[in-house]
Design a protein around this motif. Sequence first.
Motif, PDB file in Angstrom:
ATOM      1  N   ASP A 226       1.224  -0.990  -0.194  1.00 28.07           N
ATOM      2  CA  ASP A 226      -0.122   0.287   0.325  1.00 28.07           C
ATOM      3  C   ASP A 226       0.962   1.397   0.389  1.00 28.07           C
ATOM      4  O   ASP A 226       1.098   1.542   1.137  1.00 28.07           O
ATOM      5  CB  ASP A 226      -1.214  -0.102   1.327  1.00 28.07           C
ATOM      6  N   LEU A 299      -1.628  -2.023 -12.071  1.00 27.24           N
ATOM      7  CA  LEU A 299      -2.753  -1.740 -10.525  1.00 27.24           C
ATOM      8  C   LEU A 299      -3.627  -1.114 -10.462  1.00 27.24           C
ATOM      9  O   LEU A 299      -5.108  -0.923 -10.556  1.00 27.24           O
ATOM     10  CB  LEU A 299      -2.069  -2.125  -9.262  1.00 27.24           C
ATOM     11  N   HIS A 304     -10.289  -3.050  -9.588  1.00 30.57           N
ATOM     12  CA  HIS A 304     -10.584  -4.858  -8.976  1.00 30.57           C
ATOM     13  C   HIS A 304     -11.119  -5.192  -7.614  1.00 30.57           C
ATOM     14  O   HIS A 304     -11.455  -3.552  -7.209  1.00 30.57           O
ATOM     15  CB  HIS A 304      -9.667  -5.520  -8.928  1.00 30.57           C
ATOM     16  N   PRO A 306     -12.840  -6.726  -4.212  1.00 32.77           N
ATOM     17  CA  PRO A 306     -12.177  -7.350  -3.261  1.00 32.77           C
ATOM     18  C   PRO A 306     -12.839  -9.101  -3.599  1.00 32.77           C
ATOM     19  O   PRO A 306     -12.224 -10.567  -3.070  1.00 32.77           O
ATOM     20  CB  PRO A 306     -13.218  -7.027  -1.763  1.00 32.77           C
ATOM     21  N   ASP A 308     -13.129 -10.496  -6.464  1.00 32.56           N
ATOM     22  CA  ASP A 308     -12.566 -10.591  -8.168  1.00 32.56           C
ATOM     23  C   ASP A 308     -11.576 -11.987  -7.520  1.00 32.56           C
ATOM     24  O   ASP A 308     -10.258 -12.329  -6.693  1.00 32.56           O
ATOM     25  CB  ASP A 308     -11.669  -9.812  -8.795  1.00 32.56           C
ATOM     26  N   THR A 313      -8.683 -10.520 -12.414  1.00 32.90           N
ATOM     27  CA  THR A 313      -7.638  -9.499 -12.045  1.00 32.90           C
ATOM     28  C   THR A 313      -6.867  -9.277 -13.330  1.00 32.90           C
ATOM     29  O   THR A 313      -6.338  -8.430 -14.092  1.00 32.90           O
ATOM     30  CB  THR A 313      -7.190  -9.681 -11.215  1.00 32.90           C
ATOM     31  N   SER A 316      -9.260  -7.959 -16.473  1.00 30.37           N
ATOM     32  CA  SER A 316      -8.313  -6.595 -16.042  1.00 30.37           C
ATOM     33  C   SER A 316      -7.503  -6.008 -16.522  1.00 30.37           C
ATOM     34  O   SER A 316      -7.700  -4.804 -17.351  1.00 30.37           O
ATOM     35  CB  SER A 316      -9.410  -6.448 -14.819  1.00 30.37           C
ATOM     36  N   VAL A 331       0.973  -8.030 -10.281  1.00 29.57           N
ATOM     37  CA  VAL A 331      -0.348  -7.475 -10.607  1.00 29.57           C
ATOM     38  C   VAL A 331      -1.826  -8.659  -9.966  1.00 29.57           C
ATOM     39  O   VAL A 331      -1.957  -8.274  -9.027  1.00 29.57           O
ATOM     40  CB  VAL A 331      -1.542  -6.450 -11.943  1.00 29.57           C
ATOM     41  N   VAL A 332      -1.460  -9.425 -10.969  1.00 32.00           N
ATOM     42  CA  VAL A 332      -2.155 -10.499 -10.170  1.00 32.00           C
ATOM     43  C   VAL A 332      -1.614 -11.573  -8.664  1.00 32.00           C
ATOM     44  O   VAL A 332      -2.152 -11.155  -7.975  1.00 32.00           O
ATOM     45  CB  VAL A 332      -2.337 -11.959 -11.201  1.00 32.00           C
ATOM     46  N   ARG A 334      -0.120  -9.055  -6.600  1.00 31.96           N
ATOM     47  CA  ARG A 334      -0.314  -7.916  -5.189  1.00 31.96           C
ATOM     48  C   ARG A 334      -1.592  -7.710  -4.869  1.00 31.96           C
ATOM     49  O   ARG A 334      -1.608  -8.072  -3.851  1.00 31.96           O
ATOM     50  CB  ARG A 334       0.265  -6.861  -6.379  1.00 31.96           C
ATOM     51  N   VAL A 335      -2.864  -8.090  -5.983  1.00 30.90           N
ATOM     52  CA  VAL A 335      -4.007  -8.630  -5.686  1.00 30.90           C
ATOM     53  C   VAL A 335      -4.842 -10.056  -5.056  1.00 30.90           C
ATOM     54  O   VAL A 335      -5.002  -9.752  -3.577  1.00 30.90           O
ATOM     55  CB  VAL A 335      -4.644  -8.431  -7.036  1.00 30.90           C
ATOM     56  N   HIS A 336      -3.572 -10.619  -5.088  1.00 33.13           N
ATOM     57  CA  HIS A 336      -4.221 -12.765  -5.081  1.00 33.13           C
ATOM     58  C   HIS A 336      -2.946 -12.535  -3.604  1.00 33.13           C
ATOM     59  O   HIS A 336      -2.864 -14.127  -3.179  1.00 33.13           O
ATOM     60  CB  HIS A 336      -4.675 -13.359  -6.184  1.00 33.13           C
TER      61      HIS A 336
END
Length: 355
Positions: A226, A299, A304, A306, A308, A313, A316, A331-332, A334-336
């Motif tokens: 973050d 990102l 995205h 929450p 997703d 992702t 997107s 990106v994937v 960092r999200v998952h």
Amino acid sequence: MSLRTRKITRNRLTPFSPFPGAPVEMVEEEYTIDVPLDWDRAVLVGVAAGTSLLLALAVAWSTDSIGSLLALSGVLPPVAYGVAAVFDLAWIICMALEWIARHDPRRARAPRIGGIIALGISMAAIAANGARAGGKTGLAVGVIGALVSLIAKGVWTLAIRATSRELSPVAQQYVARRQAAAGAELAMAQIERQLQRSRGQLAAYREAYGSTPEPETVTVERPSPDPDGPSGQPVRTTATVRSAVRAALTTMPDASTADIVEQLARVGIDTDEDTVQALSEPVSGQHPDSQDSSSATVLALAPHAPDDTITDTVRSAVRTVGRDLDAILPVVRRVHGTGVLRDTVRRILSDRVTG
């Protein structure tokens, strides 16, 4: 003078058909041939048989003479005669060991000397038994009886030398090196077997007493995903992962953090790009991977939710930057999470994402 031969029977495959037009099959057929007599082999067989008979008679004579001498000590006759057989068996065994080591003169020297010593002791014991009878006749019988063992050993020595082949110094070195290499392989096989047994015992002890050691850990600072959050958080990493990451950084100095994570995953070592980047600074002085800044941009551009899935992702990200795997993978993750494998994203790109 005609050549002496002997008949031997052999088998061969021959085509056979019971009647014209029937399928042809290959069947075994016996036939005899005449081969010349191998006189050298025949003579050696006779020498071996005669030598064996001579040894048996020498052992019998020596055992009876020395056994009667040992029986005077008051021991049981079976024990006395059993021990008496040791005297001749000792030099016979030494001669067998000398023949086994005939291609290595250094190894053959020890059994040769041992056989001579054992033969001398046996002959002395036989002569002593003859002298015990008293008079010139007894001593003569003892000396002649002792010569029986000497003759047996001499004949067997000549027979062994007749069947062996003397090697030149160059051939001797070649044979010695090949024997050393084979011995080293055999020794390593035995050592590996002992190590496996020791590891099994150690695992059993640890399982029984609960003494499994905890892996050594090291703390590294992982950058916060973050941008507005704290600068970093401590992450516990095992020393095995640290060593593997540093080895990969040394062997692949130009590789990106994502490539290093993928290479380590192939050998069963799980890590992430943040850990690789944190450990790369003291080792190679590399700067943070440029993919971090680009992945942050992607990102931000790829919306995205929450809930997703990884597929959502990826879709997107594809709409934002296209089908670039190296740009989508950060990106994937960092999200998952960093546990997403590169092959998973590649499979989604090839099978599910239509663009």
